[in-house]
Design an enzyme around this catalytic site. Structure first.
Site, mmCIF file in Angstrom:
data_model
loop_
_atom_site.group_PDB
_atom_site.id
_atom_site.type_symbol
_atom_site.label_atom_id
_atom_site.label_comp_id
_atom_site.label_asym_id
_atom_site.label_seq_id
_atom_site.Cartn_x
_atom_site.Cartn_y
_atom_site.Cartn_z
ATOM 1 N N GLU A 39 0.623 -1.563 0.230
ATOM 2 C CA GLU A 39 -0.153 0.046 0.153
ATOM 3 C C GLU A 39 0.722 1.187 -0.118
ATOM 4 O OE1 GLU A 39 -1.297 1.424 3.288
ATOM 5 O OE2 GLU A 39 -0.467 0.467 4.621
ATOM 6 N N LYS A 173 -3.416 -1.465 15.199
ATOM 7 C CA LYS A 173 -2.407 -1.020 16.720
ATOM 8 C C LYS A 173 -4.029 -0.984 17.574
ATOM 9 C CE LYS A 173 0.446 2.343 14.834
ATOM 10 N NZ LYS A 173 1.193 2.571 13.895
HETATM 11 N N1 PSU Z 1 -2.440 1.593 11.078
HETATM 12 C C1 PSU Z 1 -0.579 2.265 10.712
HETATM 13 N N2 PSU Z 1 -0.713 2.454 9.761
HETATM 14 C C2 PSU Z 1 -0.960 3.239 8.890
HETATM 15 C C3 PSU Z 1 -2.486 2.922 8.305
HETATM 16 C C4 PSU Z 1 -3.195 2.116 9.805
HETATM 17 O O1 PSU Z 1 -0.605 1.519 11.483
HETATM 18 O O2 PSU Z 1 -0.160 3.271 7.931
HETATM 19 C C5 PSU Z 1 -2.969 3.355 7.780
HETATM 20 C C6 PSU Z 1 -3.271 2.227 6.418
HETATM 21 O O3 PSU Z 1 -2.585 2.304 5.515
HETATM 22 C C7 PSU Z 1 -4.912 1.275 6.225
HETATM 23 C C8 PSU Z 1 -5.772 2.947 6.953
HETATM 24 O O4 PSU Z 1 -5.393 1.287 5.751
HETATM 25 O O5 PSU Z 1 -4.713 3.068 8.237
HETATM 26 C C9 PSU Z 1 -6.766 2.468 7.367
HETATM 27 O O6 PSU Z 1 -7.197 4.030 8.131
HETATM 28 P P1 PSU Z 1 -9.043 3.803 8.527
HETATM 29 O O7 PSU Z 1 -9.239 3.753 9.616
HETATM 30 O O8 PSU Z 1 -9.879 4.492 7.755
HETATM 31 O O9 PSU Z 1 -9.763 2.784 7.667
#
Ligand code: PSU
Ligand code: MN
Length: 313
Positions: A39, A173
């Site tokens: 990604e 996380k």
């Molecule tokens: N968690 C991390 N680092 C990140 C992300 C999540 O520790 O960079 C990023 C990833 O690209 C993940 C996105 O797919 O955040 C998820 O965002 P949301 O919670 O808005 O779906």
């Protein structure tokens, strides 16, 4: 560049979305050599502060090539949904971005966004469209704490259920509700495989106290489960690999930083897709950057594990 242009839904690998696949990725897929999708949100300013995002990108790309694989970094660049970003564009990947989750992909293309940083959900969609079966990230999005109030559940989970791709992450996380995230994955029939571990890893910390439903010891074992899943009509699989021991942080410490980062994000009014970047930035600040070494090490390790799995598939 190979373009798929069939606009009819359900026809052609893009299923209606033009996907630009880099020549080296297309060649590797044609020769059945291992390819690992990555990604781009994690490498943009939304994921990690500069210059660590650049280091993360270099280490992840190196982990794939070092394992004999071909990396396929995903992004939307100048409105083109791209699988395999050329080195000349790596500098852009580490710069300012608009977050592009699965729901945003068609808008990023139609409105010709300069740089849409693909999240896990968007990357899985593009990887599947290009015929790539293995993907690596740092941590997936999940069910947020307080989701019963906000409804905030990452599209990453739906994408994992939907697309036939093996995703490798260091769990998720601790600012998320990890127990509910596991429940969602069970409901969505996503096999969750602990990579040589019995507990769901908590990203910076090696374990969360939550048991992982199944444990695997080798890439060959993951490949066998994936083949069986796909033969049964299944979608994605999640392999969770703990952060390398030397860089791991104690769970209690990241718990405390998470709680404070969530509080600050709420206070600042962050909502919707701004929540995760706000909490990520808060955790870096609150730990004086000590979370970064863990983040870099686990992202690199996940790319190594993913490459070994791609070798077996
Ligand atoms: N968690 C991390 N680092 C990140 C992300 C999540 O520790 O960079 C990023 C990833 O690209 C993940 C996105 O797919 O955040 C998820 O965002 P949301 O919670 O808005 O779906
Ligand atoms: Mn969300």
């Amino acid at each position: 560049m190979t373009e798929t242009t069939d606009p009819r839904p359900g026809n052609g690998p893009g299923s209606g979305l033009d996907v630009v696949v880099a020549p080296e990725v297309a060649a590797a897929l044609a020769d059945r050599r291992p390819v690992v999708a990555l990604e781009s949100t994690i490498f943009s300013h939304l994921g990690l502060p500069a210059p660590h995002n650049r280091e993360a990108l270099t280490r992840c790309l190196g982990a794939v090539t070092g394992g004999g694989g071909v990396p396929a970094l995903t992004a939307v660049l100048d409105g083109r949904a791209t699988v395999g970003v050329a080195p000349a564009d790596h500098e852009r990947i580490c710069g300012p971005a608009r977050k592009a989750a699965a729901r945003d992909l068609p808008v990023a293309v139609a409105q010709r966004w300069s740089f849409g940083a693909t999240t896990v959900s968007a990357s899985l969609r593009l990887a599947a469209a290009a015929g790539i079966g293995v993907f690596a990230t740092g941590g997936i999005g999940g069910v947020h704490r307080g989701a019963e109030r906000t409804g905030d559940v990452s599209a990453d989970l739906d994408a994992l259920a939907r697309h036939p791709v093996v995703a490798v992450s260091a769990g998720a996380k601790v600012f998320l509700d990890l127990a509910r995230t596991l429940e969602y994955l069970e409901t969505a029939s996503v096999p969750v495989l602990g990579w040589r571990c019995d507990e769901f890893p908590a990203f910076h910390a090696r374990s969360s106290g939550l048991p992982v439903p199944h444990r695997v010891e080798s890439a060959a074992e993951v490949a066998a489960v994936a083949r069986a899943h796909w033969a049964l009509g299944g979608g994605g699989l999640l392999v969770v690999a703990p952060v390398p021991e030397a860089e791991a942080l104690p769970l209690a410490e990241v718990e405390a930083a998470s709680e404070e980062a969530i509080r600050q994000a709420e206070e600042s009014g962050a909502a919707g897709n701004a929540v995760t970047p706000a909490v990520l930035a808060g955790m870096v600040q609150l730990t004086s950057g000590r979370v970064i070494a863990a983040n870099l090490a686990l992202a690199e390790h996940n790319a190594q594990v993913a490459t070994a799995i791609a070798q077996e598939l």
